[in-house]
Design a protein around this motif. Sequence first.
Motif, PDB file in Angstrom:
ATOM      1  N   ASN A 174       0.822  -1.206   0.000  1.00 57.87           N
ATOM      2  CA  ASN A 174       0.000   0.000   0.000  1.00 57.87           C
ATOM      3  C   ASN A 174       0.856   1.256   0.000  1.00 57.87           C
ATOM      4  O   ASN A 174       0.521   2.252  -0.658  1.00 57.87           O
ATOM      5  N   ALA A 175       1.986   1.223   0.727  1.00 56.78           N
ATOM      6  CA  ALA A 175       2.882   2.384   0.748  1.00 56.78           C
ATOM      7  C   ALA A 175       3.476   2.641  -0.627  1.00 56.78           C
ATOM      8  O   ALA A 175       3.579   3.791  -1.067  1.00 56.78           O
ATOM      9  N   SER A 178       0.644   3.999  -2.967  1.00 55.48           N
ATOM     10  CA  SER A 178       0.162   5.347  -2.632  1.00 55.48           C
ATOM     11  C   SER A 178       1.258   6.402  -2.671  1.00 55.48           C
ATOM     12  O   SER A 178       0.985   7.567  -2.423  1.00 55.48           O
ATOM     13  N   GLU A 180       3.942   6.514  -0.670  1.00 52.72           N
ATOM     14  CA  GLU A 180       4.422   6.823   0.671  1.00 52.72           C
ATOM     15  C   GLU A 180       5.555   5.904   1.117  1.00 52.72           C
ATOM     16  O   GLU A 180       5.825   5.769   2.310  1.00 52.72           O
ATOM     17  N   ALA A 181       6.219   5.254   0.163  1.00 49.04           N
ATOM     18  CA  ALA A 181       7.322   4.358   0.513  1.00 49.04           C
ATOM     19  C   ALA A 181       8.479   5.155   1.095  1.00 49.04           C
ATOM     20  O   ALA A 181       8.883   6.181   0.542  1.00 49.04           O
ATOM     21  N   ALA A 185       9.223   1.479   5.156  1.00 52.62           N
ATOM     22  CA  ALA A 185       8.751   0.434   4.244  1.00 52.62           C
ATOM     23  C   ALA A 185       9.885  -0.505   3.872  1.00 52.62           C
ATOM     24  O   ALA A 185       9.694  -1.716   3.728  1.00 52.62           O
ATOM     25  N   THR A 278       7.409   3.317  -6.499  1.00 58.98           N
ATOM     26  CA  THR A 278       6.190   4.118  -6.612  1.00 58.98           C
ATOM     27  C   THR A 278       5.999   4.617  -8.033  1.00 58.98           C
ATOM     28  O   THR A 278       4.865   4.648  -8.547  1.00 58.98           O
TER      29      THR A 278
END
Length: 405
Positions: A174-175, A178, A180-181, A185, A278
């Motif tokens: 999910n990170a 989205s 937000e890594a 993470a 990402t």
Amino acid sequence: MPQPEREHSPATPAAHPAPAHPHTATLRRLEKSSGRLAANAIARMDETLPWYRAMPPENRSWIGLVAQAGIAAFTEWFRHPETPQAISTDVFGTAPRELTRAITLRQTVEMVRTTIEVMEAAIEEVAAPGDESILREALLVYAREIAFATAQVYAQAAEARGAWDARLESLVVNAVLSGEADEGALSRAAALGWNSPEHVCVVLGTAPEGDSELTVEAIRRAARHHKLQVLTGVLGDRLVVIAGGSDNPIQVAKSLIGPFAAGPVVAGPVVSDLLNATKSAQAAAAGLKACTAWQDAPRPVLADDLLPERAIASDPAARDQLVEEIYRPLEEAGSALLETLSVYLEQASSLEGAARMLFVHPNTVRYRLRRVTDVTGWSPSDVRSAFTLRIALILGRLADGDPQS
């Protein structure tokens, strides 16, 4: 002088003495021998199990307590054979939960086997005369129960660890998806066994109906078969796979496509590591959204092959990529290439028609179009590439015409 009889209160009936154990002598000798048997078991482990000798003192002491508890539990079980005993609690409850991580299931089996062998070897000495067969049969039944208890302890630990790993993996996926890594993470991924491969890409598609755990396990099996590292999860109706270990995203997608449901499957571009995944995930997500606009899209398809659809669907990254990777290089290569490509596309990809409009020989047009392919990697003679080039020209002109673009 005779003593008067004591009256018994009707509310408190006389207590009945507990029935005597049928093998009292053996039970008494077993109680006295428990400490010595535990010490012998620990000595045998130290002698025959190399992994036990190599363990730190703290873990060795916990294993010693487990061996002592096992022998004590057998004594209590022999005292009350008719009462079901929670052997797993009696034996393994003396050690901390972390012990299941410190020693493997195979090592625990070896430890139990060694302890049972020591107890079996002492039967002739411990049992009262005539009770040898009784004690041996009791030990066999107890060995079976302790084996089931061992399996139960490790199964519960594996289930708890699996549930925790699944939540941890879902957080990482999910990170990345989205954007937000971060280093957190990375540390969570490392705890899951991710060893930072050089090439990483994200594959997105529709998740099949049914148990998501079965889908995730199918992805892992396919990844092991093709020697890929994966972090995967089902988010809503999407199946997300972060794959590492290959610089060919379309080949990765083909290797893992089996568990995906019907519909488009999009592979994002290859990036260097998980922190940059990402970019790949966002490209794949945008491609999955725009894929319906290309009805004849292959399955799986690269996100970069969907650049024109993504640009039309308002993906700023796709627009920037088309301008920076196609329009700007053509602009830097000279106005003749841009002009020739534009006229060629406007003339329905006709060499002769473009040559007449440009007042040049058709061979000149042919040479310039080859230069366009060399500069951009897209061939104007291919219908799909021509569509991509046309969108790139439009976006480039809009960017040049609007200083704020």
